[in-house]
Design a protein around this motif. Sequence first.
Motif, PDB file in Angstrom:
ATOM      1  N   THR A  26       0.834  -1.201   0.000  1.00  0.00           N
ATOM      2  CA  THR A  26       0.000   0.000   0.000  1.00  0.00           C
ATOM      3  C   THR A  26       0.871   1.255   0.000  1.00  0.00           C
ATOM      4  OG1 THR A  26      -0.152   0.061   2.429  1.00  0.00           O
ATOM      5  CG2 THR A  26      -1.831  -1.195   1.243  1.00  0.00           C
ATOM      6  N   TYR A  27       0.312   2.312  -0.595  1.00  0.00           N
ATOM      7  CA  TYR A  27       0.976   3.614  -0.677  1.00  0.00           C
ATOM      8  C   TYR A  27      -0.099   4.669  -0.421  1.00  0.00           C
ATOM      9  CZ  TYR A  27       4.444   0.748  -3.060  1.00  0.00           C
ATOM     10  OH  TYR A  27       5.355  -0.230  -3.372  1.00  0.00           O
ATOM     11  N   GLY A  28      -0.298   5.005   0.850  1.00  0.00           N
ATOM     12  CA  GLY A  28      -1.384   5.903   1.189  1.00  0.00           C
ATOM     13  C   GLY A  28      -2.704   5.292   0.783  1.00  0.00           C
ATOM     14  N   ARG A  29      -3.491   6.030   0.005  1.00  0.00           N
ATOM     15  CA  ARG A  29      -4.764   5.496  -0.488  1.00  0.00           C
ATOM     16  C   ARG A  29      -4.594   4.650  -1.745  1.00  0.00           C
ATOM     17  NH1 ARG A  29      -8.471  11.035   0.038  1.00  0.00           N
ATOM     18  NH2 ARG A  29      -8.793  10.925   2.310  1.00  0.00           N
ATOM     19  N   ASN A  30      -3.370   4.568  -2.280  1.00  0.00           N
ATOM     20  CA  ASN A  30      -3.094   3.767  -3.470  1.00  0.00           C
ATOM     21  C   ASN A  30      -2.571   2.399  -3.053  1.00  0.00           C
ATOM     22  OD1 ASN A  30      -3.507   6.281  -4.829  1.00  0.00           O
ATOM     23  ND2 ASN A  30      -1.344   6.782  -4.536  1.00  0.00           N
ATOM     24  N   HIS A  31      -2.473   1.506  -4.026  1.00  0.00           N
ATOM     25  CA  HIS A  31      -1.811   0.231  -3.726  1.00  0.00           C
ATOM     26  C   HIS A  31      -1.216  -0.375  -4.994  1.00  0.00           C
ATOM     27  CE1 HIS A  31      -6.009  -1.742  -4.369  1.00  0.00           C
ATOM     28  NE2 HIS A  31      -5.267  -2.147  -5.364  1.00  0.00           N
ATOM     29  N   ARG A  32      -0.341  -1.334  -4.776  1.00  0.00           N
ATOM     30  CA  ARG A  32       0.222  -2.131  -5.864  1.00  0.00           C
ATOM     31  C   ARG A  32      -0.062  -3.590  -5.573  1.00  0.00           C
ATOM     32  NH1 ARG A  32       6.326  -2.149  -5.733  1.00  0.00           N
ATOM     33  NH2 ARG A  32       5.977  -3.888  -4.299  1.00  0.00           N
ATOM     34  N   MET A  33      -0.740  -4.248  -6.495  1.00  0.00           N
ATOM     35  CA  MET A  33      -0.984  -5.681  -6.379  1.00  0.00           C
ATOM     36  C   MET A  33      -0.245  -6.368  -7.525  1.00  0.00           C
ATOM     37  SD  MET A  33      -4.579  -7.741  -5.984  1.00  0.00           S
ATOM     38  CE  MET A  33      -4.975  -7.823  -7.709  1.00  0.00           C
ATOM     39  N   SER A  34       0.667  -7.266  -7.186  1.00  0.00           N
ATOM     40  CA  SER A  34       1.449  -7.970  -8.200  1.00  0.00           C
ATOM     41  C   SER A  34       0.855  -9.353  -8.403  1.00  0.00           C
ATOM     42  CB  SER A  34       2.913  -8.078  -7.764  1.00  0.00           C
ATOM     43  OG  SER A  34       3.475  -6.796  -7.567  1.00  0.00           O
ATOM     44  N   LEU A  35       0.205  -9.538  -9.565  1.00  0.00           N
ATOM     45  CA  LEU A  35      -0.352 -10.835  -9.908  1.00  0.00           C
ATOM     46  C   LEU A  35       0.788 -11.771 -10.303  1.00  0.00           C
ATOM     47  CD1 LEU A  35      -2.683  -8.721 -10.200  1.00  0.00           C
ATOM     48  CD2 LEU A  35      -3.569 -10.134 -12.054  1.00  0.00           C
ATOM     49  N   CYS A  36       0.595 -13.044 -10.049  1.00  0.00           N
ATOM     50  CA  CYS A  36       1.655 -14.029 -10.287  1.00  0.00           C
ATOM     51  C   CYS A  36       1.391 -14.761 -11.600  1.00  0.00           C
ATOM     52  CB  CYS A  36       1.711 -15.019  -9.131  1.00  0.00           C
ATOM     53  SG  CYS A  36       3.096 -16.164  -9.216  1.00  0.00           S
ATOM     54  N   THR A  37       2.261 -14.552 -12.603  1.00  0.00           N
ATOM     55  CA  THR A  37       2.115 -15.254 -13.870  1.00  0.00           C
ATOM     56  C   THR A  37       2.865 -16.584 -13.808  1.00  0.00           C
ATOM     57  OG1 THR A  37       4.088 -14.358 -14.955  1.00  0.00           O
ATOM     58  CG2 THR A  37       2.073 -13.013 -15.030  1.00  0.00           C
TER      59      THR A  37
END
Length: 388
Positions: A239-250
């Motif tokens: 998470t980054y404040g109200r943002n986020h990063r979700m890394s899907l797994c290929t």
Amino acid sequence: MEKAEQIKVLKQLMAHIDAGTNVDAGGIRHTPAETYTSPARALQEWDRFFRGHPQIIGMSGDLPEPGSFTTHDDFDLPILATRDQSGRFRAFANVCRHRGAIVETETRGKKKLFSCPFHAWTYAPDGRLVAVPKEDHFGQIDKDCHGLTELPATEHCGLLWVHPQADGVLDMDTLMAGLTPEFDSWDFSRMVYLGEDTYETPMNWKLAIDTFGETYHFSALHKNSLFPFFHGNVQAYDTYGRNHRMSLCTRGIDELRGTDEADWHITDGAFPVYYMFPNVQVNVGATTVILVRVYPHGDDPHRSYSRITFYGRPEALDQDDERLVELPRQFAEIIRDEDYVAAASSHRGLRSGLLDHMVFGRNEPALHHYHNTYREALGLAPLPLMEA
């Protein structure tokens, strides 16, 4: 994304695969059905998130050279976005200062001047009023005071930001919440515009956002489309404040095992998806970016639409590979034909009045974070965490 961060994320995904685990939110949460169906809530969201909050309207590649322009009407506010003669990104109310007519009616293109179709008052890409036909008949006009109304706008990390209100503020440190170095590393400013689709859906706009918040559904909903290429129910999450990063797994991650970490690249084994508050997903592939902007139809809680814009890296375009356009469009069509169909079904179920809440599982941390930051922005109490 810095090399050390890429390796960290890929190792996290490998560890989850090996242990049969996933990111754990620590419990479950219930979100009230009215989150998606309340007209009063929809009106509050429209005023707070779409008419009163900075918006991402595209990427630098939408305005590739001086004179380039795009138009937007997604906040019930006509906007003309331009790159002026000096190369600066500008945004204006797309409204003639004479009688309020829409000045530019095309969606995008390149022009030296913008002429209102009503009386041909004419404006430059920097918003200046440069011509008034038959001014000796009309009356003396101070052109310096009758340019297009300018809106706060900035080009940051290859994204085009606009505030819908002329007195609005663009606080990029708060909006990015620490993501600026990572976005800079992706070099989004070099991305080339490839095309855009719009998907109309009979559902609340937040259900579209929710579809990007977990991979728990991949083995069921996407069993014949995405699941052959992704490890479902496996992700890395930050998470980054109200943002986020979700890394899907290929499934490409399986080929990285036993190879030199120095040769790893995040897109070889993962598909990073950035959520930018309140309504944008930035999906990053090896050669393309898919920008998803989700909007309600004003204050109607039961209808929404998504603008899906495709961008490619110039070096990939030079290879003249048709897949550069085909693959991201196929991915977007899966969102339209599978994710959004399921989400519209959820909305129909919520409108029945037979459910008082929905459940977010402990393996769906992005939904926990998104809905609690959304509630915080509206001054609502957070959803309580319950042991699963």
